[in-house]
Write a protein that holds these residues in place. Structure first.
Motif, PDB file in Angstrom:
ATOM      1  N   ILE A  94       1.160  -1.496   0.324  1.00  0.00           N
ATOM      2  CA  ILE A  94       0.427  -0.148   0.075  1.00  0.00           C
ATOM      3  C   ILE A  94       1.092   1.413  -0.063  1.00  0.00           C
ATOM      4  N   LEU A 164      -8.973   2.002  -2.397  1.00  0.00           N
ATOM      5  CA  LEU A 164      -8.229   3.638  -1.496  1.00  0.00           C
ATOM      6  C   LEU A 164      -8.666   3.998  -2.035  1.00  0.00           C
ATOM      7  N   THR A 165      -8.421   5.992  -1.768  1.00  0.00           N
ATOM      8  CA  THR A 165      -8.559   6.445  -2.884  1.00  0.00           C
ATOM      9  C   THR A 165      -7.665   7.682  -2.669  1.00  0.00           C
ATOM     10  N   VAL A 179     -11.787   8.719   3.286  1.00  0.00           N
ATOM     11  CA  VAL A 179     -10.686   7.825   4.396  1.00  0.00           C
ATOM     12  C   VAL A 179     -10.936   6.378   4.233  1.00  0.00           C
ATOM     13  N   ALA A 180     -10.051   5.386   4.164  1.00  0.00           N
ATOM     14  CA  ALA A 180      -9.547   4.134   4.419  1.00  0.00           C
ATOM     15  C   ALA A 180     -11.229   3.376   5.140  1.00  0.00           C
ATOM     16  N   GLU A 182     -11.924   0.495   5.503  1.00  0.00           N
ATOM     17  CA  GLU A 182     -11.560  -0.460   7.048  1.00  0.00           C
ATOM     18  C   GLU A 182     -10.986  -0.114   8.222  1.00  0.00           C
ATOM     19  N   LEU A 185      -7.222   0.079   8.487  1.00  0.00           N
ATOM     20  CA  LEU A 185      -5.666   1.158   8.239  1.00  0.00           C
ATOM     21  C   LEU A 185      -6.412   2.380   8.341  1.00  0.00           C
ATOM     22  N   LEU A 186      -7.744   3.055   8.651  1.00  0.00           N
ATOM     23  CA  LEU A 186      -7.664   4.195   9.226  1.00  0.00           C
ATOM     24  C   LEU A 186      -7.435   4.449  10.851  1.00  0.00           C
ATOM     25  N   GLN A 189      -3.597   5.547  10.252  1.00  0.00           N
ATOM     26  CA  GLN A 189      -3.945   7.624   9.663  1.00  0.00           C
ATOM     27  C   GLN A 189      -3.483   8.083  10.719  1.00  0.00           C
ATOM     28  N   TRP A 217      -1.050   8.944   4.356  1.00  0.00           N
ATOM     29  CA  TRP A 217      -2.252   8.509   3.481  1.00  0.00           C
ATOM     30  C   TRP A 217      -1.820   7.432   3.077  1.00  0.00           C
ATOM     31  N   LEU A 218      -3.107   5.872   3.025  1.00  0.00           N
ATOM     32  CA  LEU A 218      -2.784   5.356   2.744  1.00  0.00           C
ATOM     33  C   LEU A 218      -4.001   5.364   0.923  1.00  0.00           C
ATOM     34  N   TRP A 219      -2.937   4.284   0.748  1.00  0.00           N
ATOM     35  CA  TRP A 219      -3.583   3.815  -0.894  1.00  0.00           C
ATOM     36  C   TRP A 219      -2.780   3.012  -2.129  1.00  0.00           C
TER      37      TRP A 219
END
Length: 400
Positions: A94, A164-165, A179-180, A182, A185-186, A189, A217-219
């Motif tokens: 990710i 994920l955006t 935001v995520a 899951e 994952l949130l 962040q 920021w995860l994506w």
């Protein structure tokens, strides 16, 4: 015969009122590209297949001759290849951007994303910030790896590929809807924000008027890619010249050779001349058949919404890369074919990517054609040439 692709990431755009109805490419002073267009072929090519996200990942795979519908498994796994991550079956890579979120809101989901790159934070500063995150959040399930500038990687052991955006799609927007989904994952962040918001590096950046890297920021989640060897596929020895892990990772996955250029940053003030010299050395001294020169700056300026800087990035590409490569190859006496194009549009008014076709320019040093067109979106559309399968473009370049 030598072959070159010069890829101006995100260079294509839409007509802008501020430029008299021209695009940045049409407005920019690009005498070298225009001269090559007059003596070559221009047209439009669709680099992103219908139904796929118009990312630099899918688009560059396509330009390099790999059908994204066949080879694409996610963006971050490609970057992980260059960082040296050993992805196992079931692992999910990710992208972990260092971004700038607004700080006045107490609730994380009510914050705005102000900058997807934290003012193109330096790798040196970013590595310190990521170390702080690793000390608190790294464990047997989540592992973090330093990349380049704001672009980093997280591995989720035996994780899930979830939608994920991308942060560059939502600059200026409230993050709650993006935001995520899951919770795990949130939570990562949110915790990263708590760790980074008051970090000394970020406090110092604020004093200098720079945006802080105050949150991850995860994506871009995906699994281990399976790419065909470039030399086996095209019978050409290829070199990749890029500042970003995505392109370097594609090179690793396809068996191309990554050439490191000192001062190549992926920003507006990257080492353009160094990239041109690296390509010439590879082609003329080191027996490479093919060089792929990737320049990130037009895309970054598009994400920032800066007309002036995007035009400047295109002019730098023309004067400080394409001119030097052409002059060097002409002086060598080698025959060559050069393909110039963006991977996708990054329109100023949208500040993110679109999947529309992009203009290409194909020049063959052996041909003495003469046309009256210039290289830009309008002229390329008028040419009437439209290639629907972007992944066939490289084979087109290699045709004799």
């Amino acid at each position: 015969m030598k072959y070159i692709v010069v890829l101006g990431d995100g260079m294509a755009d839409e007509p802008l009122e501020e430029l008299g109805g021209k695009t940045p490419l049409g407005f920019a002073n690009t005498p070298m590209m225009d001269m090559l267009a007059e003596r070559g072929e221009i047209g439009m090519v669709k680099t992103v297949p219908d139904g796929m996200s118009p990312g630099s990942d899918t688009a560059n795979l396509s330009v390099l001759g790999y059908d994204p519908k066949v080879y694409y498994s996610g963006r971050s796994p490609l970057e992980a290849l260059n960082i040296g991550v050993d992805l196992k079956e079931g692992d999910v890579a990710i992208r972990a951007n260092l971004v700038t979120l607004s700080e006045e809101e107490e609730v994380y989901e009510e914050k705005h994303i102000l900058d997807h790159s934290a003012d193109e934070i330096s790798t040196r500063e970013a590595s310190v910030l990521l170390d702080a995150v690793k000390q608190e959040l790294q464990n047997e399930i989540f592992q973090f790896y330093v990349g380049t500038s704001y672009r980093h990687c997280m591995i989720w052991k035996q994780g899930m590929v979830v939608p994920l955006t991308p942060p560059h799609d939502i600059r200026g927007k409230v993050i709650g809807d993006y935001v995520a989904g899951e919770k795990i994952l949130l939570d990562l962040q949110k915790k990263s924000y708590e760790i980074l918001v008051n970090h000394p590096i970020n406090q110092e950046r604020k004093k200098k008027g720079l945006n802080p890297g105050n949150s991850l920021w995860l994506w871009g989640a995906g699994t281990k890619p399976q790419l065909t060897d470039f030399k086996e596929k095209f019978h050409k020895k290829g070199a990749m010249i890029s500042a970003v892990d995505l392109l370097k990772g594609i090179a690793v996955g396809t068996g191309m050779v990554n050439l490191t250029v000192e001062g190549a940053t992926g920003g507006l003030h990257t080492n353009y001349e160094g990239k041109a010299r690296a390509a010439l050395n590879a082609l003329l001294k080191d027996s490479f058949d093919f060089a792929y020169i990737h320049v990130e700056a037009p895309d970054e300026m598009g994400h920032q919404g800066s007309i002036e800087k995007k035009v400047q990035a295109i002019e730098y590409l023309d004067e400080r890369v394409i001119r030097l490569v052409k002059e060097g190859l002409d002086a060598s006496g080698e025959d060559y074919r050069m393909l110039i194009l963006p991977d996708h549009p990054t329109p100023i008014n949208m500040k993110t990517h679109t999947g529309k076709p992009v203009p290409y320019l194909l020049y063959d040093s052996r041909k003495k054609e003469k046309h009256c067109w210039k290289y830009n979106e309008k002229e390329a559309e008028k040419s009437g040439k439209i290639l629907e399968k972007g992944h066939e473009m490289l084979g087109y370049l290699f045709e004799e």
